[in-house]
Design an enzyme around this catalytic site. Sequence first.
Site, PDB file in Angstrom:
ATOM      1  N   SER A 293       8.534   2.220   1.746  1.00  0.00           N
ATOM      2  CA  SER A 293       7.537   1.278   2.265  1.00  0.00           C
ATOM      3  C   SER A 293       7.520   1.237   3.792  1.00  0.00           C
ATOM      4  O   SER A 293       7.170   2.217   4.433  1.00  0.00           O
ATOM      5  CB  SER A 293       7.799  -0.106   1.666  1.00  0.00           C
ATOM      6  OG  SER A 293       6.747  -0.989   1.940  1.00  0.00           O
ATOM      7  N   ASP A 304       4.606  12.343  12.491  1.00  0.00           N
ATOM      8  CA  ASP A 304       3.250  12.856  12.708  1.00  0.00           C
ATOM      9  C   ASP A 304       2.870  12.900  14.181  1.00  0.00           C
ATOM     10  O   ASP A 304       2.100  13.762  14.608  1.00  0.00           O
ATOM     11  CB  ASP A 304       2.235  11.996  11.954  1.00  0.00           C
ATOM     12  CG  ASP A 304       2.179  12.330  10.473  1.00  0.00           C
ATOM     13  OD1 ASP A 304       2.994  13.148  10.023  1.00  0.00           O
ATOM     14  OD2 ASP A 304       1.323  11.763   9.751  1.00  0.00           O
ATOM     15  N   LYS A 318       6.768   4.835  -1.522  1.00  0.00           N
ATOM     16  CA  LYS A 318       6.128   3.560  -1.851  1.00  0.00           C
ATOM     17  C   LYS A 318       5.061   3.296  -0.789  1.00  0.00           C
ATOM     18  O   LYS A 318       5.346   2.809   0.303  1.00  0.00           O
ATOM     19  CB  LYS A 318       7.169   2.437  -1.877  1.00  0.00           C
ATOM     20  CG  LYS A 318       6.721   1.165  -2.593  1.00  0.00           C
ATOM     21  CD  LYS A 318       5.976   0.218  -1.699  1.00  0.00           C
ATOM     22  CE  LYS A 318       5.686  -1.100  -2.374  1.00  0.00           C
ATOM     23  NZ  LYS A 318       4.835  -1.993  -1.557  1.00  0.00           N
TER      24      LYS A 318
END
Length: 529
Positions: A293, A304, A318
Amino acid sequence: MKKIFIIMTGFLAAVSSVQAQMHINMGADAPIRKLQIAEMAITNLYVDSVSEGKLVEDAIRGMLEKLDPHSSYSTAKETKAMNEPLQGSFEGIGVQFNIVEDTLLVIQPTLNGPSEKVGILAGDRIVAVNDSAIAGVKMTRDEMVKRLRGKKGTKVKLGVMRRGIADVLSFTVKRDKIPLHTLDAYYMIRPGVGYIRIGSFGATTYDEFISALDTLQRRSENNLQSLILDLQDNGGGYLQAAAQIANEFLRNGDLIVYTDGRAVPRQEFRAQGTGRLREGIRVVVLVNEYSASASEIVTGALQDQDRAQVVGRRTFGKGLVQRPVEFPDGSMMRLTVAHYYTPSGRCIQKPYVKGAKRDYEEDIEKRFRHGELYSKDSIRFDDSLRYETLRLKRTVYGGGGIMPDFFVPLDTTQYTRFHRQMAAKSVIINVSLKYIDKNRKQLRKQFTSFDDFKRRFEVPQSMLDEVVAEAAKEQVKPKDDEELRQTLPMLRTQLKALVARDIWDMNEYFAIINEQSHIVQRGLEILGN
């Protein structure tokens, strides 16, 4: 028979009235009408008496069970317990404790907390609360906690046994707000290299992180060159807290995460350019299969945006956004309304089948059986899941969870089956607590500092023998001498770390345990290169 007829007539009239009202408000074929008629019929006609409230709760749970694995319902009591760790505090007496032989043993009183202020010490045993015994009466941990907690400002009388004193000591403690920390540890792991471990993301996480960062910069004399951000076993928490942490590392305008759902429009979270770590300091993020999460949001953003190298194993996956729907009685439904996406467009959520919650919960066990945790080669990604990082155009993959840049396999020779079973039975922690209880004063006199302890302390053979003997009482034994031999090195490290934790704190625990962590050591190696 006449009486039954009258009851039925009255009930049907009531249903007709409800039907008429629903017809006006929601139309004759509204599904909610069917549900309400069923609830009324069960309440009024079922052969046994039923709780109307329980019926409604079961209906809600039944509906949610057919959806995704993370939509859920919680009672008022469950909701309060669930929110407490995220809100950053609770009201109580302020002690860390464990249960040893049916007795509450104080590990440490909270610094400047209510218990410390009245003189309660590490090693004390709380045997009575308001003149009612809690020791030796087979009381559950939850029941003990319930008696110790209470509203801020209220008082509680504690009966305390202290080693070396025959009589029961009496303390009156005035309850207060007790902070709950979401950072597990922070310290200088190497010269110029800081280490911060975040256990969860709550209301206080950002402030704790900044405070830890200030401390590390002071300790390094403002020469902090690299940082290890450890998110292993971090199950998540508040999205806002995750965004605040990620903001510290990214440039102005950098995308952190975005959410998108059927009925909820796309929402983006971007860095504000105010972060203290947005340049200059090298960063490694550590993750494993239990990182989920909010921890995946931070990891995905830094990966990224090419701001950090990610080390460890594929994260949990999640990536569903829950919106709380609160009910008047304090209960709550958490309903999934959107997906999380990393800046490159990867969906964090791993695949699932609606209603197949048990299969979803066994995913980690499947990874064990499949071999993913032991070998990177067992992980296969379809070309359709290929993405690129935003700055350096490195290849990353979607399909659920965050795949690290540097894979570190799980070493079963380090944590053997015997070790895992002993830990599951609480054998290791219980033996360490008994050892500390008997030797606390002697250890504090013998070791004047943690550095001295870390350098010179050796786990005594008698302690190891006691662990093995206590395990045997729980029907836990090594399969052969070789497994015992493989178990001992990590067992020694863990016991030494537990002793350090109880004399000092969690920073010292991780300062010892991390020296044997393959993921942490790989992170240090990458920073060294």
